[in-house]
Write a protein that holds these residues in place. Structure first.
Motif, PDB file in Angstrom:
ATOM      1  N   TYR A 204     -17.150  -5.157 -52.845  1.00 14.09           N
ATOM      2  CA  TYR A 204     -16.719  -5.188 -54.253  1.00 14.09           C
ATOM      3  C   TYR A 204     -15.831  -6.399 -54.511  1.00 14.09           C
ATOM      4  O   TYR A 204     -16.025  -7.129 -55.488  1.00 14.09           O
ATOM      5  N   ASN A 205     -14.860  -6.637 -53.637  1.00 10.25           N
ATOM      6  CA  ASN A 205     -13.966  -7.782 -53.820  1.00 10.25           C
ATOM      7  C   ASN A 205     -14.712  -9.103 -53.680  1.00 10.25           C
ATOM      8  O   ASN A 205     -14.391 -10.078 -54.373  1.00 10.25           O
TER       9      ASN A 205
ATOM     10  N   PHE B 273     -16.774  -9.390 -57.001  1.00  6.49           N
ATOM     11  CA  PHE B 273     -16.022  -9.055 -58.208  1.00  6.49           C
ATOM     12  C   PHE B 273     -16.362  -9.957 -59.406  1.00  6.49           C
ATOM     13  O   PHE B 273     -16.639  -9.481 -60.495  1.00  6.49           O
ATOM     14  N   TYR B 274     -16.339 -11.263 -59.214  1.00  5.84           N
ATOM     15  CA  TYR B 274     -16.559 -12.185 -60.330  1.00  5.84           C
ATOM     16  C   TYR B 274     -18.038 -12.362 -60.677  1.00  5.84           C
ATOM     17  O   TYR B 274     -18.367 -12.959 -61.693  1.00  5.84           O
TER      18      TYR B 274
ATOM     19  N   HIS C 158     -18.466  -4.044 -65.075  1.00 12.21           N
ATOM     20  CA  HIS C 158     -17.120  -3.485 -64.903  1.00 12.21           C
ATOM     21  C   HIS C 158     -16.905  -2.306 -65.851  1.00 12.21           C
ATOM     22  O   HIS C 158     -16.316  -1.289 -65.457  1.00 12.21           O
TER      23      HIS C 158
END
Length: 149
Positions: free
Chosen positions: A76-77, A80-81, A92
């Motif tokens: 996920y990290n 993320f973008y 999101h």
């Protein structure tokens, strides 16, 4: 990347060291030379990868049945973008809605409740003020009617 040997060859030279009529010692100097074209073709020296993240990681090897919570948050990290802010699915907003439905969590619930209580009190005050104003107008109308009559 596999280690590559860029060595083109060696050259050596002998030099006499010392003063005078050839009484010094001989020193052998070796020079290693590298194939510059082979090096340039293999090594990226343009800094094109500087500042780029590993956005295009191949996750096809990933088996979700073996994943842990830590794996999820690591992925996920990493992504993320790349996840769009809004959208029906895979966004999101989608994640927020799904998590909110699951946890029944309402953000800032205490503040919302306090504001709703304040609105209720203000409505009651408004009703009372309208009633008081109506009573005052009626009393003035009766007083004026008594003076005229």
């Amino acid at each position: 990347m596999a280690k590559k040997d860029f060595k083109l060859g060696e050259s050596s030279i002998s030099v006499k060291r010392g003063r005078g009529s050839g009484t010094g010692e001989t020193v052998n100097l070796k020079r290693e030379a590298f194939n510059r074209k082979q090096f340039d073709d293999t090594i990226n020296t343009k800094f094109t990868e500087l500042g780029q993240s590993n956005i295009e990681k191949d996750l096809s090897f990933f088996d979700p049945s073996l994943a842990t919570k830590e794996d999820f948050f690591t992925i996920y990290n990493t992504l993320f973008y790349q996840i769009p802010k809004e959208g029906e699915i895979n966004s999101h907003i989608f994640l927020i809605n799904e998590s909110t439905n699951y946890t029944q969590y309402e953000a800032q619930q205490e503040e919302i409740s306090a504001l709703q209580d304040e609105i209720d009190q203000l409505r009651e005050q408004n009703v009372q003020l309208v009633q008081d104003l109506t009573n005052t107008i009626n009393a003035l109308t009766n007083s004026i009617g008594n003076i005229d009559g």
